[in-house]
Design an enzyme around this catalytic site. Structure first.
Site, mmCIF file in Angstrom:
data_model
loop_
_atom_site.group_PDB
_atom_site.id
_atom_site.type_symbol
_atom_site.label_atom_id
_atom_site.label_comp_id
_atom_site.label_asym_id
_atom_site.label_seq_id
_atom_site.Cartn_x
_atom_site.Cartn_y
_atom_site.Cartn_z
ATOM 1 N N GLY A 48 0.611 -1.134 0.453
ATOM 2 C CA GLY A 48 0.137 0.196 -0.253
ATOM 3 C C GLY A 48 0.566 1.524 -0.251
ATOM 4 N N TYR A 86 -13.757 -0.511 9.823
ATOM 5 C CA TYR A 86 -11.686 0.403 9.683
ATOM 6 C C TYR A 86 -12.200 -0.188 11.038
ATOM 7 C CZ TYR A 86 -7.846 3.029 9.215
ATOM 8 O OH TYR A 86 -6.943 3.539 9.608
#
Ligand code: AKB
Length: 330
Positions: free
Chosen positions: A26, A159
């Site tokens: 990422g 999340y």
């Protein structure tokens, strides 16, 4: 290369006279490029491999290797670890709080299935693995001011749920398989690289929009207090923590922070640099998320166990952000 010669503990079992080889997943998100810069300065450009599934900018390609890596492809990850002889894995891939709520199935895949892949990979190849967690790993039942290292965690976002899962699985793999899992719970991180899809992003967006248009419409109420830190502090916490010997760590997951402020307090500091800045407020769904998160984060355990200290307070943060954003605008 004028790096000092380093003896590095690659994992618990062996120390070698070379720099660790590090893979960042990422890598094109808010933290990756800057993190790679810091690690490359310390370990050499060729030893830090930035990866993502999106196309890199010129800047991300500028000072070291960049490769395609899909965290949902376990075999592909194995190939990278073997071919590049990876020792440490820094796993940044994740959908943040606000964007995760808009696409829960994707957040489950990226944040949970992706994390399962990298943690299994780290176990198999005995990698040191760092996975960031967040103030978002707490929820409305947690004490909010201050929020200690160990307390109730019942987040209400996917999340947050995925990050609690990562914390618990990492700790479990550490105890069960001796995995060198390390995790810092970050507050809102403020950087001149735009984040994307977070609840704390107003504190970044106001610099970008405010400096250009002299206006900003804030999606949080003026009184919403949240823990925050400047990216330089965030990355030095990460660097220091990654290099802390295992014996010093009393736990695998630590709270870290630098300050707490409300939108109103941030904007009034920014107005010292941009006096004609016009602010309006239009709270949206992110307000509910923010109201379930810590207001003040207790990071005394990180300060005690491995010497964490922040350098940037609100005044220095605003000064640096105004300078960084203006530089990027030129
Ligand atoms: C978000 O707002 O989702 C992130 C975080 C605090 O983890 N910046």
């Amino acid at each position: 290369n004028n790096r000092p010669f380093q003896k590095t503990t690659i994992n618990r079992s062996y120390t070698v006279d070379r720099s660790p080889k590090i893979l960042i997943t990422g890598g094109l998100g808010q933290l990756g490029t800057e993190c790679a810069k810091l690690l490359r300065k310390n370990y050499g450009n060729e030893n830090v491999i930035l990866s993502d599934i999106i196309k890199p900018t010129e800047e991300s390609l500028s000072n070291g290797p960049f490769i395609f890596a899909d965290i949902l492809d376990f075999k592909g990850l194995q190939k990278i670890v073997v071919n590049y002889r990876i020792d440490w894995l820094i796993h940044f891939s994740a959908l943040l709080s606000a964007v995760g709520e808009q696409n829960v199935p994707l957040a489950v895949r990226v944040n949970i299935e992706g994390m399962h892949n990298v943690i299994e990979l780290a176990k198999q190849y005995k990698l040191r693995i760092f996975i960031p967690s967040t103030i978002g790993a707490f929820g409305p039942d947690s004490p909010r001011n201050p929020t200690p290292n160990v307390t109730i965690q019942r987040p209400r976002t996917i999340y947050g749920v995925s990050k609690v899962h990562a914390e618990l699985l990492g700790e479990y793999y550490h105890h069960k398989f001796d995995l060198d899992f390390r995790c810092l719970r970050f507050p809102g991180v403020i950087s001149s690289d735009p984040p994307g899809g977070g609840t704390t992003d107003y504190a970044v967006a106001v610099f970008h929009e405010g400096l250009v248009t002299k206006r900003y419409e804030c999606y949080l109420e003026p009184y919403t207090r949240l823990p925050m830190m400047y990216i330089k502090d965030c990355l030095s916490a990460l660097f220091q923590f990654l290099n802390t010997p295992n014996e010093k760590l009393q736990r695998r997951v630590y709270n870290v922070t630098a300050m707490s402020f409300t939108p109103e307090e941030l904007f009034s500091e920014l107005k010292k640099h941009v006096p004609d800045l016009k602010i309006s407020y239009k709270p949206d769904a992110r307000q509910y998320i923010a109201e379930s998160w810590p207001q003040v984060f207790d990071d005394s355990e990180a300060r005690r166990d491995w010497g964490w200290q922040h350098k940037y307070n609100l005044e220095r943060l605003v000064e640096s952000m105004v300078r960084d954003v203006k530089k990027n605008m030129l």
